[in-house]
Scaffold this motif. Structure first.
Motif, PDB file in Angstrom:
ATOM      1  N   LYS A   3      38.408 -15.259  31.121  1.00 16.71           N
ATOM      2  CA  LYS A   3      38.436 -15.421  32.575  1.00 16.71           C
ATOM      3  C   LYS A   3      37.126 -16.033  33.024  1.00 16.71           C
ATOM      4  N   GLY A   4      37.190 -17.068  33.823  1.00 15.47           N
ATOM      5  CA  GLY A   4      35.974 -17.736  34.284  1.00 15.47           C
ATOM      6  C   GLY A   4      35.360 -17.048  35.485  1.00 15.47           C
ATOM      7  N   ALA A   5      34.148 -17.533  35.832  1.00 13.46           N
ATOM      8  CA  ALA A   5      33.404 -16.943  36.960  1.00 13.46           C
ATOM      9  C   ALA A   5      34.233 -16.943  38.233  1.00 13.46           C
ATOM     10  N   LEU A   6      35.061 -17.983  38.408  1.00 15.58           N
ATOM     11  CA  LEU A   6      35.814 -18.089  39.654  1.00 15.58           C
ATOM     12  C   LEU A   6      36.923 -17.050  39.733  1.00 15.58           C
ATOM     13  N   SER A   7      37.304 -16.464  38.592  1.00 16.01           N
ATOM     14  CA  SER A   7      38.353 -15.447  38.686  1.00 16.01           C
ATOM     15  C   SER A   7      37.805 -14.023  38.638  1.00 16.01           C
ATOM     16  N   ILE A   8      36.526 -13.856  38.258  1.00 18.07           N
ATOM     17  CA  ILE A   8      36.020 -12.469  38.220  1.00 18.07           C
ATOM     18  C   ILE A   8      35.437 -12.011  39.555  1.00 18.07           C
ATOM     19  N   VAL A   9      35.089 -12.944  40.417  1.00 11.43           N
ATOM     20  CA  VAL A   9      34.601 -12.572  41.760  1.00 11.43           C
ATOM     21  C   VAL A   9      35.345 -13.420  42.803  1.00 11.43           C
ATOM     22  N   PRO A  10      35.471 -12.910  44.023  1.00  9.22           N
ATOM     23  CA  PRO A  10      36.255 -13.650  45.025  1.00  9.22           C
ATOM     24  C   PRO A  10      35.543 -14.886  45.572  1.00  9.22           C
ATOM     25  N   VAL A  19      27.797  -9.566  42.881  1.00  8.42           N
ATOM     26  CA  VAL A  19      26.649 -10.425  42.568  1.00  8.42           C
ATOM     27  C   VAL A  19      26.184 -10.125  41.137  1.00  8.42           C
ATOM     28  N   ARG A  20      26.088  -8.825  40.819  1.00 13.00           N
ATOM     29  CA  ARG A  20      25.660  -8.478  39.453  1.00 13.00           C
ATOM     30  C   ARG A  20      26.683  -8.958  38.421  1.00 13.00           C
ATOM     31  N   LYS A  21      27.972  -8.777  38.750  1.00  9.82           N
ATOM     32  CA  LYS A  21      29.025  -9.228  37.832  1.00  9.82           C
ATOM     33  C   LYS A  21      28.884 -10.715  37.535  1.00  9.82           C
ATOM     34  N   LEU A  22      28.606 -11.486  38.567  1.00  7.01           N
ATOM     35  CA  LEU A  22      28.467 -12.942  38.396  1.00  7.01           C
ATOM     36  C   LEU A  22      27.252 -13.274  37.527  1.00  7.01           C
ATOM     37  N   PHE A  23      26.123 -12.618  37.804  1.00 10.08           N
ATOM     38  CA  PHE A  23      24.920 -12.895  37.011  1.00 10.08           C
ATOM     39  C   PHE A  23      25.068 -12.391  35.572  1.00 10.08           C
ATOM     40  N   GLU A  24      25.749 -11.259  35.406  1.00 12.08           N
ATOM     41  CA  GLU A  24      25.985 -10.764  34.038  1.00 12.08           C
ATOM     42  C   GLU A  24      26.850 -11.747  33.267  1.00 12.08           C
ATOM     43  N   TYR A  25      27.876 -12.219  33.944  1.00 12.44           N
ATOM     44  CA  TYR A  25      28.789 -13.179  33.327  1.00 12.44           C
ATOM     45  C   TYR A  25      28.033 -14.451  32.933  1.00 12.44           C
ATOM     46  N   ALA A  26      27.146 -14.894  33.833  1.00 12.11           N
ATOM     47  CA  ALA A  26      26.365 -16.108  33.561  1.00 12.11           C
ATOM     48  C   ALA A  26      25.461 -15.885  32.350  1.00 12.11           C
ATOM     49  N   LYS A  27      24.810 -14.728  32.322  1.00 21.59           N
ATOM     50  CA  LYS A  27      23.886 -14.450  31.203  1.00 21.59           C
ATOM     51  C   LYS A  27      24.643 -14.390  29.875  1.00 21.59           C
ATOM     52  N   GLU A  28      25.782 -13.682  29.889  1.00 22.43           N
ATOM     53  CA  GLU A  28      26.577 -13.567  28.653  1.00 22.43           C
ATOM     54  C   GLU A  28      27.089 -14.922  28.189  1.00 22.43           C
ATOM     55  N   ASN A  29      27.448 -15.755  29.135  1.00 22.98           N
ATOM     56  CA  ASN A  29      28.043 -17.040  28.779  1.00 22.98           C
ATOM     57  C   ASN A  29      27.038 -18.194  28.803  1.00 22.98           C
ATOM     58  N   LYS A  30      25.758 -17.821  28.886  1.00 20.95           N
ATOM     59  CA  LYS A  30      24.655 -18.791  28.781  1.00 20.95           C
ATOM     60  C   LYS A  30      24.752 -19.973  29.737  1.00 20.95           C
ATOM     61  N   PHE A  31      24.951 -19.638  31.010  1.00 23.20           N
ATOM     62  CA  PHE A  31      24.790 -20.675  32.034  1.00 23.20           C
ATOM     63  C   PHE A  31      24.036 -20.057  33.204  1.00 23.20           C
ATOM     64  N   GLY A 102      36.727 -22.290  48.557  1.00 23.42           N
ATOM     65  CA  GLY A 102      37.390 -21.637  47.419  1.00 23.42           C
ATOM     66  C   GLY A 102      36.491 -21.257  46.255  1.00 23.42           C
ATOM     67  N   ILE A 103      35.178 -21.168  46.480  1.00 25.38           N
ATOM     68  CA  ILE A 103      34.254 -20.811  45.392  1.00 25.38           C
ATOM     69  C   ILE A 103      33.361 -19.647  45.845  1.00 25.38           C
ATOM     70  N   PRO A 104      32.858 -18.844  44.874  1.00 21.93           N
ATOM     71  CA  PRO A 104      31.939 -17.761  45.250  1.00 21.93           C
ATOM     72  C   PRO A 104      30.560 -18.310  45.630  1.00 21.93           C
ATOM     73  N   VAL A 105      29.983 -17.706  46.642  1.00 18.43           N
ATOM     74  CA  VAL A 105      28.687 -18.164  47.152  1.00 18.43           C
ATOM     75  C   VAL A 105      27.741 -16.974  47.272  1.00 18.43           C
ATOM     76  N   VAL A 106      26.549 -17.116  46.713  1.00 22.61           N
ATOM     77  CA  VAL A 106      25.517 -16.095  46.875  1.00 22.61           C
ATOM     78  C   VAL A 106      24.611 -16.576  48.003  1.00 22.61           C
TER      79      VAL A 106
END
Ligand SMILES: O=C(CO)COP(=O)(O)O
Ligand SMILES: O=C[C@H](O)COP(=O)(O)O
Ligand SMILES: [Zn+2]
Ligand SMILES: [Zn+2]
Length: 360
Positions: A3-10, A19-31, A102-106
């Motif tokens: 599941k990509g970043a766009l499907s794990i957060v609204p 916000v943490r979920k998105l950053f964790e996902y980014a760190k795990e997936n190296k982006f 249609g994208i998540p924004v911090v």
């Protein structure tokens, strides 16, 4: 299926655990996700357009000066009133359009030095009022930059504010080690070179203090970062040092091999693709880009003005005829749009450099 970043957060502005979920996902997936400084609705829309076009999340941030500009340079700002009003206005504007893309924004605010704390206080009051009504803060996150103070004062003040922010499950970015160059009313062009490189022990002191309050924080550690773009060779970035910080903190918490820190890369403009890639490998989840996007916004407007020079010298009359109206050239929706187009392309480039593309 992954599941990509766009499907794990609204879509739209995200806060709290998202916000943490998105950053964790980014760190795990190296982006990592670029954070672009926004100063107007036009800049905001361009960033959202770029992120939408390449299917990725984006971070939009206001600096103290950028926020004042958002509210209007004609307003007095002696007590940070314009910076507060502008940050709140930017926040509401971004919230009202972000979902449509249609994208998540911090939604974030940039450097806040000690002398600018009234700005921070004003934004937090707005967050708390918004929280009362909607169950989440107006802003996803804020940066406190007390890197000019002693380490003890820096950490103490961060703890104080973070405890207040944690009640809203809000993210804090703090800075330890100094970013060179210039930032909001603070001139760091002459700082001692050593202060540009944070030590692992200092990072651990921050981590151990803040992690007792909430896991929702990131650290802007200095690895030679400088705001602005200079002639090649002037800036010596050492993103490999960030790996040492991860190792040191991981060891302290008996999690060898893990990357416990969420790191922030300041002064992203002018960095090489290799420097950016190394930083991301070492747990950078956010990279700030301002100078290069300012430049990109100008280039479209500049080229339009230069190419259409003979169409913008008078309201009526151009090379096609003395009676031809020029409204189609001087309408800001035409020439500002040209700046937006070149800005969109630069934001996409920042996203690609960080691996922040096709994250659906
Ligand atoms: O770090 C920044 C904003 O905080 C941006 O730095 P640059 O202007 O060098 O991209
Ligand atoms: O701090 C760095 C950012 O580029 C903010 O810049 P600014 O203070 O000119 O808005
Ligand atoms: Zn700083
Ligand atoms: Zn910065």
């Amino acid at each position: 299926m992954s599941k990509g970043a766009l499907s794990i957060v609204p879509a739209g502005v995200i806060t709290g655990d998202d916000v943490r979920k998105l950053f964790e996902y980014a760190k795990e997936n190296k982006f990592a996700i670029p954070a672009i400084n926004v100063t107007s609705s036009s800049v905001v829309n361009s960033c959202l357009e770029a992120a939408r076009d390449i299917n990725s999340p984006i971070i939009l941030q206001v600096s103290q000066g950028g926020a004042a500009f958002f509210a209007g340079k004609g307003l007095a700002n002696g007590k940070q009133e314009a910076s507060i009003a502008g940050a709140v206005a930017a926040g509401h504007f971004i919230r009202s359009v972000a979902k449509s893309y249609g994208i998540p924004v911090v939604l974030h605010s940039d450097h806040c030095a000690k002398k600018l704390l009234p700005w921070f206080d004003g934004m937090l009051e707005a967050d708390e009022a918004y929280f009362k009504e909607h169950g989440e803060p107006l802003f996803s996150s804020h940066m406190l930059d007390l890197s000019e103070e002693s380490k003890e004062d820096n950490i103490k003040e961060c703890e104080h504010y973070f405890a207040r922010m944690a009640k809203m499950n809000q993210w804090l970015e703090m800075e330890i080690g100094i970013t060179g160059g210039e930032e909001d009313g603070v001139d760091n062009t002459g700082v001692d070179n050593n202060s540009l490189y944070t030590q692992p022990e200092d990072i651990w002191d921050v981590y151990s203090a803040l992690s007792k309050i909430s896991p929702n924080f990131s650290i802007a550690a200095g690895f030679g970062n400088v705001h602005g773009v200079y002639k090649p060779g002037n800036v010596r970035l050492r993103p490999e040092l960030l790996g040492k910080h991860q190792e040191y903190t991981a060891k302290q918490i008996s999690k060898d091999g893990s990357k416990p820190l969420f790191l922030v890369f300041h002064g992203g403009s002018g960095s090489t693709k290799e420097e950016i890639a190394t930083a991301v490998t070492n747990g950078v989840v956010k990279m700030n880009v301002d100078t290069d996007t300012q430049w990109a916004y100008l280039t479209g407007v500049r080229d339009f003005v230069l190419n259409k020079k003979d169409y913008i010298m008078s309201q009526v009359g151009n090379p096609e005829g003395a009676d031809k109206p020029n409204k189609k050239y001087y309408d800001p929706r035409v020439w500002v749009r040209e700046g937006e187009k070149t800005l969109v392309e630069r934001v996409k480039e920042a996203c690609r450099d960080l691996g922040n593309d096709n994250r659906n």
